[in-house]
Design an enzyme around this catalytic site. Structure first.
Site, PDB file in Angstrom:
ATOM      1  N   ASP A   1     -11.052   7.872  10.007  1.00 39.73           N
ATOM      2  CA  ASP A   1     -10.699   7.579   8.613  1.00 39.73           C
ATOM      3  C   ASP A   1     -11.075   6.140   8.273  1.00 39.73           C
ATOM      4  O   ASP A   1     -10.265   5.389   7.731  1.00 39.73           O
ATOM      5  CB  ASP A   1      -9.214   7.826   8.377  1.00 39.73           C
ATOM      6  CG  ASP A   1      -8.878   7.907   6.888  1.00 39.73           C
ATOM      7  OD1 ASP A   1      -9.812   8.086   6.086  1.00 39.73           O
ATOM      8  OD2 ASP A   1      -7.692   7.780   6.534  1.00 39.73           O
TER       9      ASP A   1
ATOM     10  N   GLY B   1       0.839  -1.190   0.000  1.00 37.05           N
ATOM     11  CA  GLY B   1       0.000   0.000   0.000  1.00 37.05           C
ATOM     12  C   GLY B   1       0.871   1.237   0.000  1.00 37.05           C
ATOM     13  O   GLY B   1       2.075   1.190   0.274  1.00 37.05           O
ATOM     14  N   GLU B   2       0.248   2.359  -0.326  1.00 37.11           N
ATOM     15  CA  GLU B   2       1.007   3.614  -0.402  1.00 37.11           C
ATOM     16  C   GLU B   2       0.076   4.761  -0.049  1.00 37.11           C
ATOM     17  O   GLU B   2      -1.092   4.788  -0.443  1.00 37.11           O
ATOM     18  CB  GLU B   2       1.596   3.799  -1.802  1.00 37.11           C
ATOM     19  CG  GLU B   2       2.481   5.023  -1.938  1.00 37.11           C
ATOM     20  CD  GLU B   2       3.150   5.107  -3.298  1.00 37.11           C
ATOM     21  OE1 GLU B   2       3.944   6.042  -3.511  1.00 37.11           O
ATOM     22  OE2 GLU B   2       2.860   4.230  -4.156  1.00 37.11           O
ATOM     23  N   GLY B   3       0.616   5.717   0.714  1.00 35.51           N
ATOM     24  CA  GLY B   3      -0.128   6.905   1.076  1.00 35.51           C
ATOM     25  C   GLY B   3       0.677   8.146   0.756  1.00 35.51           C
ATOM     26  O   GLY B   3       1.642   8.111  -0.020  1.00 35.51           O
ATOM     27  N   SER B   4       0.259   9.261   1.348  1.00 33.56           N
ATOM     28  CA  SER B   4       0.930  10.526   1.068  1.00 33.56           C
ATOM     29  C   SER B   4       2.332  10.561   1.651  1.00 33.56           C
ATOM     30  O   SER B   4       3.262  11.075   1.026  1.00 33.56           O
ATOM     31  CB  SER B   4       0.104  11.685   1.627  1.00 33.56           C
ATOM     32  OG  SER B   4      -1.203  11.694   1.078  1.00 33.56           O
TER      33      SER B   4
ATOM     34  N   ALA C   1       3.667   7.647   3.568  1.00 35.20           N
ATOM     35  CA  ALA C   1       4.124   6.328   3.984  1.00 35.20           C
ATOM     36  C   ALA C   1       3.870   5.307   2.890  1.00 35.20           C
ATOM     37  O   ALA C   1       2.994   5.486   2.037  1.00 35.20           O
ATOM     38  CB  ALA C   1       3.427   5.904   5.275  1.00 35.20           C
TER      39      ALA C   1
ATOM     40  N   LYS D   1       5.310  -0.647   7.723  1.00 37.11           N
ATOM     41  CA  LYS D   1       4.904   0.675   7.264  1.00 37.11           C
ATOM     42  C   LYS D   1       6.088   1.619   7.417  1.00 37.11           C
ATOM     43  O   LYS D   1       6.557   1.869   8.535  1.00 37.11           O
ATOM     44  CB  LYS D   1       3.708   1.169   8.080  1.00 37.11           C
ATOM     45  CG  LYS D   1       3.121   2.479   7.584  1.00 37.11           C
ATOM     46  CD  LYS D   1       1.854   2.828   8.361  1.00 37.11           C
ATOM     47  CE  LYS D   1       1.197   4.074   7.807  1.00 37.11           C
ATOM     48  NZ  LYS D   1      -0.062   4.396   8.505  1.00 37.11           N
TER      49      LYS D   1
END
Length: 714
Positions: free
Chosen positions: A186, A69-72, A74, A91
Site C-alpha cells: 500500500d 489522518g483518518e482511515g476506514s 483508524a 493511531k
C-alpha cells in the site's frame, strides 16, 4: 519505582539555541553536577501539559484533539507524552469497526509486530502499544514535516533533484522491508511523511489487505486511492510478489515529478484502468525531465513483472545515484537492532538513576526494539537531547562527559566481569600455552587480582615451624636458579588476552597462594596442605649444646575447606592403605585412610588427595595399591599450638608462593576444590589420653630413586 507523571516539572526553559546569556552557559554545568541530562531535557514544563488540548488520557499519553489522518478503521491523532513532554502520533484503531472486516480483525496486531521487527531511518519508529476494551493504540514518532502529498499540492510538482532524493529514501526503506520478508502493498503518497530534517518516513504497513487495494470493500474508492497505485497483476488477481511495491514506487515517482497519476480513466473503472496499464498508455511526461529519469520511470512501470526490475536493481540505478555524495544505497545495510555501543549513556543513566528503572530492563528493551513505555521514554529523551545539543554545539563535548566514562565502566563491566570470572585454572592453562612461562619480574610487582575473603580466614591463618636445614638449603638453591632464569627472559605485557589485569604475578598477601608453575590463584591457606611436625617435649635454646636433635618426619595435615575453616584444626588417623610415589622430591609424606577422607563432589570416592610439596617444581604421581585392604591405624601426631597472628611464613611453608609444585595429572581447580575431613577430639579430656601410646621414632631415611618411590620408615 518509575517516576510518576509530573515529576521533574519545571518552568519553561529557553529554547535550544536561543539567547540566555549566563544562565544558558551555567545550565550545562549544573546539569552535569546533579543530573545526567540538562534540565531542559529531563524536565517537563507545567505549562506544556496544561496548555495541550486533549480529550482523554491513556497510560502516559494525552490524546489530543488535533487529527493527523483518518482511515476506514483508524484515526491518527496528535498526542503528548507526559513524562518527557514530547509530542507523538497515536493511531487509534476502533475495534468495533474493525470487527466488520474479518481480515482486519485477524491481522489487527500485525502492524505493531512488523514495526518491532524493523529499524530503518526512513521508517517510522513504533514506541508503544496500548489496548483497551474498545480501542487499540499504536504510539509512533511524530513527523512534523507533514504529509508529502500536501507538499506536492503546494508546489504543484517537485524538482527532479528533490524527487530523486525522496525516491532514493523510499526505495531504501522498501528494500529493507523486502530483505526482512515484508511486502508493504500500500505504497502511496499519503503514507509518506516528512520529519524535521525533510526526510521520508514510511508509515501504515501491515494492515492493508487485497480487498482494500482492489477497492471492493470500499465503494467510495477513487483514482486517488489505493487502486491507482496497485500493480496490474494485483488488479487481475494473479499471483504477485514483492515487485508490486516496485510498481507502486513508480507511481509515486510519477506523482512527484508531475503532480498527477500516470494512469487515469473517466469514468473510473477497474477494467479500463487495468487495460491502460497493460497497454502502457501512460499520461504525458513533462518535457524538462532528463532521459535518465524517464528511462528509470518506465522501467518501474513495466506491466510485465518478469521484465520489471526488483528492488535491489532499482536501488542500483544510475539515475538514482547520480550526484549522490554518500555511500551507494545498494551497499548500505541497516541493522534491525541497535548495538550496545550506540546507546546514549546519558539517557540510560538518567532512566536508571533518576526515573528508577532497572538497568537491565532499559538495555534489553532498547536493544530488542520492544514497543513499551521504556522504549518510548528512551527514544523521546534521546531525540530531545539531540535537538538540545544541535542548538548548543559548543557544550556538546563538555556536557556530562563523566557519563561517557561512567557508561564504559557500568555497561561494559558485565562483559569484563564475565571474562574475569571464568574458571581460573582454565585461563591459566590458556595463558601458559601461549606464553609458556611468566617472567619473574612481574612477580615482584605484587599486583594480584584477588577476591575478598571472610574475616574469619584472616584470624585462623596457621603458622609453621622452621623447616629443616637440608630443606632450606635446597630451597635456597632453587631460588638462585629462579634468579638466573629471570635474567635470561624478557618481560611480557601486563595485559592478558582478555584485556584484564595480568593475574599471573606473585602476591605478598597471605591469603593468596601462588605456584611456581604459573598457576596463581587466590585461595585461603587453610585449604592447602600444612606441614605438621610431631611436638617435642623439650625445645633446647639457641645456645644449648649436646646431642643434636633428630629431625622428625614431615606430615601433611589436610584441613577442611571453606565450610569448616572457622573451627579448630584436628588430626586424622593415618593409614598405609595408600602408597604415594614421589619423583624428584626429598620429602616424607604421611599416609591416610581412604575411608576417612572426604572428597569434593566432583571427584569419585577413593581418588587421591593432592599434595603440595615445598619444592619447585615437583612432579608427583599417585598410585593406589589396594582398595580393598582394611585400614590400619599406625599412629597420630598432634600439631603444636598455632597462634592466630604468627609471623610471616618461611619459604619452606606451604603458604609460601614457591612451596607448591605442579601436578600434571589434575588441574589446579580440582586440587583446590578437594575437601578434607578432620577428626574432632573430645573436649572433656586431653588429646594425649585418647591416643594410643606412640612408638619412639627412628631417624628418617630418605631414598631417592627415579624408578622407585620414597620409602618412609617410622
Amino acid at each position: 519505582m518509575p517516576a510518576a507523571a509530573g515529576d521533574g516539572l519545571l518552568g519553561e526553559p529557553a529554547a535550544p539555541g536561543g539567547g540566555g546569556g549566563a544562565e544558558d552557559a551555567a545550565r550545562p554545568a549544573a546539569a552535569c553536577e546533579g543530573s545526567f541530562l540538562p534540565a531542559w531535557v529531563s524536565g517537563v514544563p507545567r505549562e506544556r501539559l496544561r496548555d495541550f488540548q486533549h480529550h482523554k488520557r491513556v497510560g502516559n499519553y494525552l490524546i489530543g484533539s488535533r487529527k493527523l489522518g483518518e482511515g476506514s478503521f483508524a484515526k491518527v491523532r496528535e498526542g503528548l507524552h507526559v513524562l518527557t513532554g514530547e509530542k507523538v502520533a497515536i493511531k487509534v484503531i476502533d475495534k468495533k469497526r474493525a470487527k466488520k472486516d474479518t481480515y482486519v480483525t485477524k491481522n489487527l496486531r500485525r502492524e505493531g509486530q512488523i514495526q518491532q521487527m524493523i529499524r530503518h531511518p526512513n521508517i517510522t519508529q513504533l514506541l508503544d502499544i496500548l489496548e483497551t476494551e474498545n480501542s487499540y493504540y499504536l504510539v509512533m514518532e511524530l513527523c512534523p514535516g507533514g504529509n508529502l502529498m500536501h507538499k506536492i499540492y503546494e508546489k504543484k510538482r517537485l524538482e527532479e533533484s528533490e524527487a530523486r532524493r525522496y525516491i532514493r529514501q523510499l526505495i531504501s526503506a522498501v528494500e529493507h522491508l523486502h530483505r526482512a520478508g515484508v511486502v508493504h502493498r500500500d505504497l502511496k503518497i499519503e503514507n509518506l511523511l516528512l520529519d524535521e530534517d525533510n526526510n521520508i518516513k514510511l508509515i501504515d504497513f501491515g494492515l492493508s489487505n487485497c480487498a482494500g487495494i482492489l477497492g471492493y470493500s470500499d465503494p467510495f474508492s477513487t483514482q486517488c486511492g489505493s487502486p491507482a497505485y496497485a500493480a496490474p497483476e494485483l488488479l487481475a488477481r494473479k499471483k504477485y510478489g514483492p515487485k508490486i511495491d516496485v510498481w507502486s514506487i513508480g507511481v509515486n515517482m510519477y506523482a512527484m515529478l508531475t503532480g498527477t497519476l500516470p494512469f487515469t480513466v473517466e469514468p473510473f473503472s477497474l477494467r479500463a484502468l487495468y487495460q491502460k496499464m497493460v497497454d502502457k498508455e501512460m499520461n504525458p511526461l513533462p518535457t524538462q525531465l532528463s532521459t535518465g529519469a524517464i528511462s528509470f520511470l518506465r522501467s518501474l512501470l513495466e506491466p510485465d513483472p518478469v521484465k520489471r526490475p526488483n528492488i535491489q536493481q532499482a536501488l542500483a540505478n544510475r539515475w538514482l545515484n547520480e550526484n549522490y555524495t554518500g555511500k551507494v544505497p545498494c551497499n548500505v545495510t541497516y541493522p534491525n537492532r541497535i548495538s550496545l555501543e550506540d546507546l546514549s549513556p546519558s539517557v540510560v543513566l538518567h532512566m536508571t538513576e533518576k526515573l528508577g528503572y532497572k538497568n537491565s530492563d532499559v538495555i534489553n528493551t532498547v536493544l530488542s526494539n520492544r514497543a513499551c513505555h521504556i522504549l518510548a521514554i528512551y527514544f523521546l529523551l534521546n531525540k530531545k537531547l539531540e535537538r538540545y545539543l544541535s542548538g548548543k554545539s559548543d557544550i556538546q563535548d563538555s556536557l556530562c562527559y563523566k557519563t561517557r566514562l561512567y557508561q564504559i565502566e557500568k555497561y561494559r563491566a558485565p562483559k569484563e566481569s564475565y571474562e574475569a570470572s571464568l574458571d581460573t585454572w582454565t585461563r591459566d592453562l590458556e595463558f601458559h600455552a601461549v606464553q609458556d612461562k611468566k617472567p619473574k619480574e612481574q612477580e615482584k610487582r605484587g599486583d594480584f587480582l584477588h577476591r575478598p575473603f571472610s574475616k574469619k580466614l584472616d584470624k585462623n591463618l596457621p603458622s609453621h615451624k622452621q623447616p629443616s636445614g637440608s630443606l632450606m638449603t635446597q630451597i635456597q638453591n632453587t631460588k638462585a636458579l629462579l634468579k638466573d632464569r629471570k635474567a635470561s627472559k624478557s618481560s611480557f605485557p601486563d595485559k592478558d588476552s582478555f584485556g584484564c589485569r595480568n593475574i599471573f604475578r606473585k602476591t605478598s598477601d597471605s591469603n593468596c597462594v601462588a605456584s611456581s608453575s604459573m598457576e596463581f590463584i587466590p585461595v585461603p591457606p587453610p585449604r592447602t596442605p600444612r606441614i605438621v611436625k610431631k611436638p617435642e617435649p623439650h625445645q633446647p635454646g639457641p645456645g644449648s649444646t649436646g646431642i643434636p636433635h633428630k629431625e622428625d618426619p614431615l606430615m601433611l595435615d589436610m584441613v577442611r575447606s571453606f565450610e569448616s575453616v572457622d573451627r579448630d584444626d584436628h588430626i586424622e588417623v593415618l593409614s598405609p592403605s595408600h602408597h604415594y610415589r614421589i619423583l624428584n622430591s626429598p620429602v616424607s609424606l604421611a599416609r591416610r585412610n581412604s575411608s576417612e577422607r572426604t572428597l569434593s563432589p566432583g571427584l569419585p570416592s577413593g581418588s587421591m588427595s593432592p599434595l603440595h610439596t615445598p619444592l619447585h617444581p615437583t612432579l608427583v604421581s599417585f598410585a593406589h595399591e589396594d582398595k580393598n585392604s582394611p585400614p590400619k591405624e599406625e599412629g597420630l601426631c598432634s600439631p603444636p599450638p598455632v597462634p592466630s597472628n604468627g609471623p610471616m611464613q618461611p619459604l619452606g611453608s606451604p603458604n609460601c608462593v614457591k612451596s607448591r609444585g605442579r601436578f600434571p595429572m589434575m588441574g589446579i581447580g580440582q586440587m583446590l576444590r578437594k575437601r578434607h575431613q578432620s577428626l574432632q577430639p573430645s573436649a572433656d579430656r586431653p588429646l594425649e589420653a585418647s591416643l594410643p601410646p606412640l612408638q619412639p621414632l627412628a631417624p628418617v631415611n630418605l631414598a631417592f630413586d627415579m624408578a622407585d618411590g620414597v620409602k618412609t620408615q617410622c
